[in-house]
Design a protein around this motif. Structure first.
Motif, mmCIF file in Angstrom:
data_model
loop_
_atom_site.group_PDB
_atom_site.id
_atom_site.type_symbol
_atom_site.label_atom_id
_atom_site.label_comp_id
_atom_site.label_asym_id
_atom_site.label_seq_id
_atom_site.Cartn_x
_atom_site.Cartn_y
_atom_site.Cartn_z
ATOM 1 N N THR A 168 0.793 -1.206 -0.032
ATOM 2 C CA THR A 168 -0.008 -0.112 -0.153
ATOM 3 C C THR A 168 0.769 1.165 0.219
ATOM 4 O O THR A 168 0.631 2.192 -0.966
ATOM 5 C CB THR A 168 -0.914 -0.090 1.135
ATOM 6 O OG1 THR A 168 -1.662 -1.216 1.056
ATOM 7 C CG2 THR A 168 -1.977 1.371 1.214
ATOM 8 N N GLN A 169 1.745 1.403 0.958
ATOM 9 C CA GLN A 169 2.514 2.508 1.108
ATOM 10 C C GLN A 169 3.408 2.889 -0.241
ATOM 11 O O GLN A 169 3.781 3.766 -0.663
ATOM 12 C CB GLN A 169 3.483 2.710 2.267
ATOM 13 C CG GLN A 169 2.731 2.525 3.785
ATOM 14 C CD GLN A 169 3.566 2.847 4.820
ATOM 15 O OE1 GLN A 169 4.920 2.760 4.672
ATOM 16 N NE2 GLN A 169 3.133 2.521 6.148
ATOM 17 N N ILE B 229 0.556 4.734 -7.570
ATOM 18 C CA ILE B 229 -0.147 3.548 -8.384
ATOM 19 C C ILE B 229 -1.285 3.389 -7.533
ATOM 20 O O ILE B 229 -1.474 3.255 -6.309
ATOM 21 C CB ILE B 229 0.836 2.429 -8.207
ATOM 22 C CG1 ILE B 229 2.107 2.694 -8.964
ATOM 23 C CG2 ILE B 229 0.076 0.988 -8.577
ATOM 24 C CD1 ILE B 229 3.405 1.467 -8.630
ATOM 25 N N THR B 230 -2.426 3.299 -8.346
ATOM 26 C CA THR B 230 -3.575 2.814 -7.529
ATOM 27 C C THR B 230 -4.275 1.403 -8.262
ATOM 28 O O THR B 230 -3.566 0.879 -9.102
ATOM 29 C CB THR B 230 -4.630 3.888 -8.258
ATOM 30 O OG1 THR B 230 -4.941 3.572 -9.403
ATOM 31 C CG2 THR B 230 -4.354 5.177 -7.908
ATOM 32 N N GLU B 231 -5.250 0.810 -7.596
ATOM 33 C CA GLU B 231 -5.749 -0.500 -7.814
ATOM 34 C C GLU B 231 -6.157 -0.418 -9.255
ATOM 35 O O GLU B 231 -5.902 -1.531 -10.259
ATOM 36 C CB GLU B 231 -7.082 -0.733 -7.138
ATOM 37 C CG GLU B 231 -6.662 -0.925 -5.832
ATOM 38 C CD GLU B 231 -6.328 -2.301 -5.462
ATOM 39 O OE1 GLU B 231 -6.540 -3.429 -6.411
ATOM 40 O OE2 GLU B 231 -6.257 -2.760 -4.324
ATOM 41 N N THR B 232 -6.520 0.763 -10.093
ATOM 42 C CA THR B 232 -6.832 0.609 -11.342
ATOM 43 C C THR B 232 -5.593 0.492 -12.547
ATOM 44 O O THR B 232 -5.822 0.348 -13.520
ATOM 45 C CB THR B 232 -7.604 1.830 -12.017
ATOM 46 O OG1 THR B 232 -7.298 3.022 -11.514
ATOM 47 C CG2 THR B 232 -8.986 1.770 -11.015
ATOM 48 N N GLY C 84 -1.473 -3.757 2.633
ATOM 49 C CA GLY C 84 -0.460 -3.083 3.497
ATOM 50 C C GLY C 84 0.113 -4.228 4.375
ATOM 51 O O GLY C 84 0.063 -5.400 4.413
ATOM 52 N N ALA C 85 0.822 -3.453 5.480
ATOM 53 C CA ALA C 85 1.727 -4.351 6.391
ATOM 54 C C ALA C 85 0.897 -5.259 7.228
ATOM 55 O O ALA C 85 1.486 -6.315 7.391
ATOM 56 C CB ALA C 85 2.618 -3.266 7.109
ATOM 57 N N ALA C 86 -0.261 -4.659 7.570
ATOM 58 C CA ALA C 86 -1.131 -5.743 8.430
ATOM 59 C C ALA C 86 -1.304 -6.941 7.657
ATOM 60 O O ALA C 86 -1.351 -7.925 8.421
ATOM 61 C CB ALA C 86 -2.383 -4.893 8.875
ATOM 62 N N ALA C 87 -1.643 -6.797 6.681
ATOM 63 C CA ALA C 87 -2.012 -8.079 5.727
ATOM 64 C C ALA C 87 -0.839 -8.832 5.726
ATOM 65 O O ALA C 87 -0.929 -10.189 5.667
ATOM 66 C CB ALA C 87 -2.804 -7.622 4.375
#
Length: 119
Positions: A80-81, A88-91, A101-104
């Motif tokens: 994410t970061q 950069i985005t999902e699209t 992110g880091a939690a995942a």
């Protein structure tokens, strides 16, 4: 078979290390492992169409082919970061690649029977 999470922290600036991560991820995926490839730092760009195709390393499998194998048989994630820092985005991503992110990442690597490798 154990689960494997590979985090690649470099891009073209360290081509051999980058390619090694993708090679191990694709080989593990092809062998039937539960594989997750995390693209961080400059490797985040490989989640965007066209970037893996531009990568070249003599005597190495094409990075685009390795990426396609992992997308098909496992999970590819852009940090994410790292994505935000690069705009950069999902699209913008290759179909099948996600942003998380880091939690995942921590949740995935703390699971039973999971091996994490960082390149």
């Amino acid at each position: 078979m154990r689960s494997l999470r590979i985090k690649v922290t470099c891009g073209v600036e360290d081509a051999e290390r980058c390619n090694q991560a993708f090679t191990v991820a694709a080989a593990a995926a092809a062998a039937g492992a539960d594989i997750g490839l995390w693209l961080t730092g400059e490797a985040a760009w490989f989640g965007v169409p066209g970037h893996a195709e531009e990568f070249a390393l003599p005597h190495a499998a094409p990075l685009a082919d390795l990426l396609a194998t992992v997308v098909e048989l496992g999970q590819v994630t852009v940090c994410t970061q790292c994505a935000v820092r690069r705009g950069i985005t999902e699209t913008d991503l290759v179909p099948g690649v996600r942003i998380a992110g880091a939690a995942a990442f921590a949740e995935e690597i703390l699971g039973d029977g999971v091996q994490a490798l960082v390149y």
